[in-house]
Design a protein around this motif. Sequence first.
Motif, PDB file in Angstrom:
ATOM      1  N   GLU A  11       0.830  -1.211   0.000  1.00 18.04           N
ATOM      2  CA  GLU A  11       0.000   0.000   0.000  1.00 18.04           C
ATOM      3  C   GLU A  11       0.856   1.249   0.000  1.00 18.04           C
ATOM      4  N   GLU A  12       0.361   2.283  -0.647  1.00 11.35           N
ATOM      5  CA  GLU A  12       1.088   3.554  -0.642  1.00 11.35           C
ATOM      6  C   GLU A  12       0.094   4.691  -0.808  1.00 11.35           C
ATOM      7  N   THR A  13       0.545   5.900  -0.493  1.00 18.92           N
ATOM      8  CA  THR A  13      -0.330   7.049  -0.705  1.00 18.92           C
ATOM      9  C   THR A  13      -0.229   7.454  -2.172  1.00 18.92           C
ATOM     10  N   HIS A  14      -1.248   8.126  -2.673  1.00 19.45           N
ATOM     11  CA  HIS A  14      -1.258   8.511  -4.079  1.00 19.45           C
ATOM     12  C   HIS A  14      -0.469   9.808  -4.260  1.00 19.45           C
ATOM     13  N   PRO A  15       0.507   9.817  -5.213  1.00 25.12           N
ATOM     14  CA  PRO A  15       1.306  11.040  -5.381  1.00 25.12           C
ATOM     15  C   PRO A  15       0.448  12.272  -5.689  1.00 25.12           C
ATOM     16  N   PHE A  16      -0.727  12.071  -6.307  1.00 21.75           N
ATOM     17  CA  PHE A  16      -1.603  13.201  -6.643  1.00 21.75           C
ATOM     18  C   PHE A  16      -2.009  13.987  -5.389  1.00 21.75           C
ATOM     19  N   TYR A  17      -2.105  13.279  -4.253  1.00 19.74           N
ATOM     20  CA  TYR A  17      -2.601  13.911  -3.026  1.00 19.74           C
ATOM     21  C   TYR A  17      -1.487  14.397  -2.099  1.00 19.74           C
ATOM     22  N   ALA A  18      -0.232  14.376  -2.590  1.00 17.04           N
ATOM     23  CA  ALA A  18       0.892  14.699  -1.693  1.00 17.04           C
ATOM     24  C   ALA A  18       0.701  16.066  -1.024  1.00 17.04           C
ATOM     25  N   PRO A  44      -5.183  -6.055   3.923  1.00 18.73           N
ATOM     26  CA  PRO A  44      -6.204  -5.689   2.940  1.00 18.73           C
ATOM     27  C   PRO A  44      -7.240  -6.789   2.759  1.00 18.73           C
ATOM     28  N   LEU A  45      -8.494  -6.394   2.726  1.00 19.85           N
ATOM     29  CA  LEU A  45      -9.586  -7.360   2.610  1.00 19.85           C
ATOM     30  C   LEU A  45      -9.541  -8.111   1.269  1.00 19.85           C
ATOM     31  N   GLY A  46      -9.284  -7.370   0.166  1.00 18.20           N
ATOM     32  CA  GLY A  46      -9.292  -8.004  -1.157  1.00 18.20           C
ATOM     33  C   GLY A  46      -8.303  -9.165  -1.215  1.00 18.20           C
ATOM     34  N   LEU A  49      -9.486 -12.094   0.948  1.00 13.76           N
ATOM     35  CA  LEU A  49     -10.601 -12.842   0.334  1.00 13.76           C
ATOM     36  C   LEU A  49     -10.091 -13.754  -0.787  1.00 13.76           C
ATOM     37  N   LEU A  50      -9.171 -13.211  -1.612  1.00 15.91           N
ATOM     38  CA  LEU A  50      -8.656 -14.012  -2.730  1.00 15.91           C
ATOM     39  C   LEU A  50      -7.880 -15.224  -2.213  1.00 15.91           C
ATOM     40  N   ALA A  51      -7.042 -14.992  -1.194  1.00 13.67           N
ATOM     41  CA  ALA A  51      -6.266 -16.104  -0.631  1.00 13.67           C
ATOM     42  C   ALA A  51      -7.205 -17.151  -0.040  1.00 13.67           C
ATOM     43  N   LEU A 117       3.436 -14.208 -13.322  1.00 13.42           N
ATOM     44  CA  LEU A 117       3.063 -12.926 -12.708  1.00 13.42           C
ATOM     45  C   LEU A 117       1.637 -12.555 -13.116  1.00 13.42           C
ATOM     46  N   ILE A 118       0.857 -12.186 -12.107  1.00 13.03           N
ATOM     47  CA  ILE A 118      -0.547 -11.806 -12.353  1.00 13.03           C
ATOM     48  C   ILE A 118      -0.791 -10.506 -11.593  1.00 13.03           C
ATOM     49  N   VAL A 119      -1.536  -9.578 -12.182  1.00 11.67           N
ATOM     50  CA  VAL A 119      -1.855  -8.335 -11.471  1.00 11.67           C
ATOM     51  C   VAL A 119      -3.361  -8.110 -11.559  1.00 11.67           C
ATOM     52  N   GLY A 120      -3.940  -7.527 -10.510  1.00 13.78           N
ATOM     53  CA  GLY A 120      -5.390  -7.259 -10.520  1.00 13.78           C
ATOM     54  C   GLY A 120      -5.720  -6.129  -9.575  1.00 13.78           C
ATOM     55  N   VAL A 203     -14.993  -4.995   6.231  1.00 12.37           N
ATOM     56  CA  VAL A 203     -16.072  -5.935   5.947  1.00 12.37           C
ATOM     57  C   VAL A 203     -16.843  -5.415   4.732  1.00 12.37           C
ATOM     58  N   GLN A 204     -17.047  -6.297   3.763  1.00 16.27           N
ATOM     59  CA  GLN A 204     -17.714  -5.870   2.531  1.00 16.27           C
ATOM     60  C   GLN A 204     -19.142  -6.405   2.512  1.00 16.27           C
ATOM     61  N   GLY A 205     -20.099  -5.522   2.825  1.00 11.09           N
ATOM     62  CA  GLY A 205     -21.503  -5.938   2.817  1.00 11.09           C
ATOM     63  C   GLY A 205     -22.105  -5.839   1.425  1.00 11.09           C
ATOM     64  N   CYS A 216     -17.152   9.850  -9.814  1.00  6.63           N
ATOM     65  CA  CYS A 216     -16.880   8.611  -9.068  1.00  6.63           C
ATOM     66  C   CYS A 216     -16.508   7.449  -9.972  1.00  6.63           C
ATOM     67  N   SER A 217     -15.508   6.700  -9.507  1.00  4.37           N
ATOM     68  CA  SER A 217     -15.011   5.565 -10.273  1.00  4.37           C
ATOM     69  C   SER A 217     -15.586   4.260  -9.733  1.00  4.37           C
ATOM     70  N   TYR A 218     -16.508   4.374  -8.784  1.00  5.37           N
ATOM     71  CA  TYR A 218     -16.897   3.160  -8.067  1.00  5.37           C
ATOM     72  C   TYR A 218     -18.389   2.877  -8.198  1.00  5.37           C
ATOM     73  N   CYS A 277     -18.712   3.404   8.976  1.00  5.58           N
ATOM     74  CA  CYS A 277     -19.228   3.099   7.630  1.00  5.58           C
ATOM     75  C   CYS A 277     -19.316   4.371   6.796  1.00  5.58           C
ATOM     76  N   PHE A 278     -19.500   4.187   5.490  1.00  9.10           N
ATOM     77  CA  PHE A 278     -19.834   5.294   4.599  1.00  9.10           C
ATOM     78  C   PHE A 278     -21.353   5.326   4.465  1.00  9.10           C
ATOM     79  N   ALA A 279     -21.920   6.528   4.373  1.00 15.29           N
ATOM     80  CA  ALA A 279     -23.361   6.607   4.072  1.00 15.29           C
ATOM     81  C   ALA A 279     -23.647   7.915   3.359  1.00 15.29           C
ATOM     82  N   PHE A 372     -10.798  18.029   2.418  1.00 15.49           N
ATOM     83  CA  PHE A 372     -11.022  18.602   1.085  1.00 15.49           C
ATOM     84  C   PHE A 372     -10.086  17.894   0.109  1.00 15.49           C
ATOM     85  N   SER A 373     -10.688  17.137  -0.784  1.00 13.61           N
ATOM     86  CA  SER A 373      -9.902  16.299  -1.668  1.00 13.61           C
ATOM     87  C   SER A 373      -9.955  16.862  -3.085  1.00 13.61           C
ATOM     88  N   PRO A 374      -8.783  17.121  -3.699  1.00 13.73           N
ATOM     89  CA  PRO A 374      -8.832  17.633  -5.066  1.00 13.73           C
ATOM     90  C   PRO A 374      -9.478  16.610  -5.998  1.00 13.73           C
TER      91      PRO A 374
HETATM   92  C1  B12 Z   1     -11.155   0.769   2.896  1.00 16.62           C
HETATM   93  C2  B12 Z   1     -10.567   1.698   1.860  1.00 16.62           C
HETATM   94  C3  B12 Z   1      -9.516   2.500   2.235  1.00 16.62           C
HETATM   95  C4  B12 Z   1      -8.870   2.452   3.607  1.00 16.62           C
HETATM   96  C5  B12 Z   1      -7.847   1.286   3.601  1.00 16.62           C
HETATM   97  C6  B12 Z   1      -7.793   0.487   4.871  1.00 16.62           C
HETATM   98  C7  B12 Z   1      -7.321  -0.933   4.582  1.00 16.62           C
HETATM   99  N1  B12 Z   1      -6.031  -1.155   4.468  1.00 16.62           N
HETATM  100  O1  B12 Z   1      -8.160  -1.799   4.427  1.00 16.62           O
HETATM  101  C8  B12 Z   1      -8.194   3.867   3.697  1.00 16.62           C
HETATM  102  C9  B12 Z   1      -9.118   4.866   4.324  1.00 16.62           C
HETATM  103  C10 B12 Z   1      -6.857   3.874   4.427  1.00 16.62           C
HETATM  104  C11 B12 Z   1      -8.074   4.206   2.205  1.00 16.62           C
HETATM  105  C12 B12 Z   1      -7.225   5.187   1.749  1.00 16.62           C
HETATM  106  C13 B12 Z   1      -7.118   5.542   0.413  1.00 16.62           C
HETATM  107  N2  B12 Z   1      -7.855   5.077  -0.613  1.00 16.62           N
HETATM  108 CO1  B12 Z   1      -9.131   3.646  -0.425  1.00 16.62          CO
HETATM  109  N3  B12 Z   1     -10.629   2.542  -0.383  1.00 16.62           N
HETATM  110  C14 B12 Z   1     -11.103   1.760   0.532  1.00 16.62           C
HETATM  111  C15 B12 Z   1     -12.373   1.069   0.026  1.00 16.62           C
HETATM  112  C16 B12 Z   1     -13.573   1.801   0.597  1.00 16.62           C
HETATM  113  C17 B12 Z   1     -12.505  -0.408   0.349  1.00 16.62           C
HETATM  114  C18 B12 Z   1     -11.333  -1.303  -0.083  1.00 16.62           C
HETATM  115  C19 B12 Z   1     -11.733  -2.738   0.112  1.00 16.62           C
HETATM  116  O2  B12 Z   1     -11.336  -3.374   1.068  1.00 16.62           O
HETATM  117  N4  B12 Z   1     -12.614  -3.256  -0.776  1.00 16.62           N
HETATM  118  C20 B12 Z   1     -13.127  -4.587  -0.693  1.00 16.62           C
HETATM  119  C21 B12 Z   1     -12.209  -5.561  -1.462  1.00 16.62           C
HETATM  120  C22 B12 Z   1     -12.774  -6.960  -1.395  1.00 16.62           C
HETATM  121  O3  B12 Z   1     -12.196  -5.143  -2.826  1.00 16.62           O
HETATM  122  P1  B12 Z   1     -10.854  -4.854  -3.631  1.00 16.62           P
HETATM  123  O4  B12 Z   1      -9.753  -4.460  -2.752  1.00 16.62           O
HETATM  124  O5  B12 Z   1     -11.214  -3.960  -4.754  1.00 16.62           O
HETATM  125  O6  B12 Z   1     -10.468  -6.300  -4.226  1.00 16.62           O
HETATM  126  C23 B12 Z   1     -11.249  -6.999  -5.174  1.00 16.62           C
HETATM  127  C24 B12 Z   1     -10.967  -6.650  -6.648  1.00 16.62           C
HETATM  128  O7  B12 Z   1     -10.480  -5.344  -6.865  1.00 16.62           O
HETATM  129  C25 B12 Z   1     -10.010  -7.697  -7.122  1.00 16.62           C
HETATM  130  N5  B12 Z   1      -8.583  -7.567  -6.832  1.00 16.62           N
HETATM  131  C26 B12 Z   1      -7.915  -6.743  -6.020  1.00 16.62           C
HETATM  132  N6  B12 Z   1      -6.608  -7.006  -6.010  1.00 16.62           N
HETATM  133  C27 B12 Z   1      -6.415  -8.041  -6.850  1.00 16.62           C
HETATM  134  C28 B12 Z   1      -5.257  -8.714  -7.209  1.00 16.62           C
HETATM  135  C29 B12 Z   1      -5.355  -9.763  -8.109  1.00 16.62           C
HETATM  136  C30 B12 Z   1      -4.128 -10.494  -8.525  1.00 16.62           C
HETATM  137  C31 B12 Z   1      -6.607 -10.133  -8.647  1.00 16.62           C
HETATM  138  C32 B12 Z   1      -6.720 -11.244  -9.572  1.00 16.62           C
HETATM  139  C33 B12 Z   1      -7.780  -9.446  -8.280  1.00 16.62           C
HETATM  140  C34 B12 Z   1      -7.661  -8.408  -7.389  1.00 16.62           C
HETATM  141  O8  B12 Z   1     -10.485  -8.830  -6.422  1.00 16.62           O
HETATM  142  C35 B12 Z   1     -10.808  -8.442  -5.065  1.00 16.62           C
HETATM  143  C36 B12 Z   1     -11.895  -9.344  -4.536  1.00 16.62           C
HETATM  144  O9  B12 Z   1     -13.069  -9.213  -5.290  1.00 16.62           O
HETATM  145  C37 B12 Z   1     -12.227   1.260  -1.526  1.00 16.62           C
HETATM  146  C38 B12 Z   1     -13.539   1.378  -2.269  1.00 16.62           C
HETATM  147  C39 B12 Z   1     -14.223   0.033  -2.257  1.00 16.62           C
HETATM  148  N7  B12 Z   1     -15.397   0.002  -1.690  1.00 16.62           N
HETATM  149  O10 B12 Z   1     -13.658  -0.970  -2.692  1.00 16.62           O
HETATM  150  C40 B12 Z   1     -11.378   2.524  -1.632  1.00 16.62           C
HETATM  151  C41 B12 Z   1     -10.384   2.626  -2.775  1.00 16.62           C
HETATM  152  C42 B12 Z   1      -9.677   1.306  -2.933  1.00 16.62           C
HETATM  153  N8  B12 Z   1      -9.455   3.651  -2.288  1.00 16.62           N
HETATM  154  C43 B12 Z   1      -9.031   4.444  -3.202  1.00 16.62           C
HETATM  155  C44 B12 Z   1      -8.174   5.556  -2.994  1.00 16.62           C
HETATM  156  C45 B12 Z   1      -7.892   6.443  -4.209  1.00 16.62           C
HETATM  157  C46 B12 Z   1      -7.628   5.818  -1.735  1.00 16.62           C
HETATM  158  C47 B12 Z   1      -6.756   7.024  -1.366  1.00 16.62           C
HETATM  159  C48 B12 Z   1      -5.684   7.431  -2.362  1.00 16.62           C
HETATM  160  C49 B12 Z   1      -7.675   8.196  -1.059  1.00 16.62           C
HETATM  161  C50 B12 Z   1      -6.984   9.511  -0.780  1.00 16.62           C
HETATM  162  N9  B12 Z   1      -7.560  10.542  -1.315  1.00 16.62           N
HETATM  163  O11 B12 Z   1      -5.998   9.621  -0.111  1.00 16.62           O
HETATM  164  C51 B12 Z   1      -6.138   6.575  -0.024  1.00 16.62           C
HETATM  165  C52 B12 Z   1      -4.732   6.025  -0.262  1.00 16.62           C
HETATM  166  C53 B12 Z   1      -4.333   4.840   0.511  1.00 16.62           C
HETATM  167  C54 B12 Z   1      -3.279   5.137   1.538  1.00 16.62           C
HETATM  168  N10 B12 Z   1      -2.496   4.146   1.885  1.00 16.62           N
HETATM  169  O12 B12 Z   1      -3.185   6.245   2.014  1.00 16.62           O
HETATM  170  C55 B12 Z   1      -9.600   4.071  -4.565  1.00 16.62           C
HETATM  171  C56 B12 Z   1      -8.571   3.283  -5.370  1.00 16.62           C
HETATM  172  C57 B12 Z   1      -8.352   3.851  -6.721  1.00 16.62           C
HETATM  173  C58 B12 Z   1      -7.221   3.171  -7.472  1.00 16.62           C
HETATM  174  N11 B12 Z   1      -6.650   2.057  -7.011  1.00 16.62           N
HETATM  175  O13 B12 Z   1      -6.839   3.682  -8.476  1.00 16.62           O
HETATM  176  C59 B12 Z   1     -10.871   3.236  -4.158  1.00 16.62           C
HETATM  177  C60 B12 Z   1     -11.295   2.178  -5.171  1.00 16.62           C
HETATM  178  C61 B12 Z   1     -12.012   4.248  -3.934  1.00 16.62           C
HETATM  179  C62 B12 Z   1     -12.441   4.926  -5.223  1.00 16.62           C
HETATM  180  N12 B12 Z   1     -13.659   4.811  -5.664  1.00 16.62           N
HETATM  181  O14 B12 Z   1     -11.765   5.644  -5.891  1.00 16.62           O
HETATM  182  N13 B12 Z   1      -8.912   3.466   1.462  1.00 16.62           N
END
Ligand code: B12
Length: 483
Positions: A11-18, A44-46, A49-51, A117-120, A203-205, A216-218, A277-279, A372-374
Amino acid sequence: MSLDILLLSQEETHPFYAGVNAYFTAPLLEGDPLPLEKFSAAPPLGLTLLATELNRRGLAALPLYNFFSREKEVRRLAAALERRPFAACISTTHTFRPETTAAIADLVRRLSPDTALIVGGPGAEWNPALRPAGAYTVLGPGEETLPALIAALEEGRDPAAVPGIIPPGATAPAAPPAPSAAMDSLPFPDWGLYPAAPSGVAVQGSRGCPRSCGFCSYSAPYAARSAGAVLAELRHNRDRWGIRRFRFTDSDFAGDPARALEICRGLEADGGFAWTCFARADSLLRPGLPEALRRAGCQWVFIGVESGSDALLAAMDKGCGRGEMLAGIAAAKGAGLGLHGNFVVGYPGETKSTAAETLAFARVSGLDTVYFSPFQIRSPGIPALAGAQGGLCGGEGAWEHSTMSSAAALACAEDMIEDISADGSAPLIASEALFSLFSGTGAGDYRESVMDFHGALRSWHAARRAGSATGMAEARKRFLRHL
Ligand code: B12
Ligand code: SF4
């Protein structure tokens, strides 16, 4: 088959938000910087869950996270690679720099050249630069697609025939991702896969969102688990690992009030849970719902307020104006919930005057904490870009429209943070990422920690403005007590 599979996340912070993040990083990292692992969130939950899913299917999957920031973890990763795993799968949920995914791929190749190598995850899905050379890219949720890809690779079948896979060198999948399996068939994440079970988890409900706000990208596709399945997972986490603290990742936990009430009733009956939670603000207007959330152990709700300008809220297609925002906030506050508001700065149509409306709104909103997020183009599919709203063009790193550029929006958001931080009667500036640091489960102690920590950050900035090194040192001592 029992193949070794590694699941990797750095995990890392996004350079856009530095720039805006400097409000938090400057005081925390100043002088005697805090070790990074202090901020290492829960696993990380994702990835988990995959593992869990791969193990359920008879593979031997091991998740490893934040290894580049933790000495012990990088040693575990090197040891795992010495076993020549069949595949190394990189998650890009919170990895934003191509250098990072490339560094992980290089390490894998150096120590175990034959490992596939696989990325997702959303990063690689939206930004091709995050896909390391030679890697297969998986689009969408991975629970079905990843095992199908691994099986194809192992059996010597054409991996490109698996829906939702972009093979190395290609730019698009031969077939789009298959629809996700029913949400209730997802496994409960196995938090025992880590050296120590975490004390708080995600927890992903539900997945996705039925709305599609312009920035929004989500948004799609939306799918929810039943209240029964969510409650069963929460009870399993508690009974198996003693986990009582969690955050829902649902885009709008209160969006389906019947389901939310059923989950809340279950949690209230059991007692002892503490969560956030988010609401959406308008979802909180359902009579009795905020009170039910509070009784069930909800401590803080994160609301996407986005703007204090009705014109901008309409342009964003938020489906909720200032009036409903204020009413939803008041209802939740009346129920005793802590409230955080996120604002987007620089959406097409934003001007100095709409930003001033937002600042005025934040001051009177009743919110406890704000950020306040750009505005950022997180994925090429966001509605504002697809419709070239206000002449919007550009990408993840920089954009422009008829009333602002990304550079101006970044500067504007920094100014707004400074402005609110300097006003002792305004809500506190807070980062959502820091809320996992606070663990109080009682009614008052969580709120007290959140407010004291962020209040100390405000004092640090006040001392900085006044040029008082002693004031900064005192404020630092105060917020360090919470870490
Ligand atoms: C919780 C969360 C956070 C928490 C993280 C806490 C933690 N470590 O769990 C906090 C608040 C810290 C956070 C911060 C940020 N977050 Co955030 N966060 C989320 C959120 C709400 C949930 C993530 C999650 O657990 N999802 C549930 C799991 C199951 O889903 P998943 O990770 O996507 O994984 C699934 C798939 O993507 C895929 N997948 C994922 N990885 C892989 C790998 C492989 C190999 C494969 C096959 C599949 C796969 O399969 C998984 C299972 O289905 C998401 C939005 C969302 N609801 O998903 C945003 C989200 C991930 N965050 C995002 C962003 C941008 C940020 C921030 C940059 C925001 C900011 N302005 O600063 C920061 C940066 C992070 C940091 N380190 O500072 C973006 C990511 C965009 C991107 N990747 O380009 C998201 C998608 C929100 C959005 N709509 O834009 N975040
Ligand atoms: S901003 Fe919130 S309500 Fe709007 S589409 Fe995104 S997740 Fe849904």
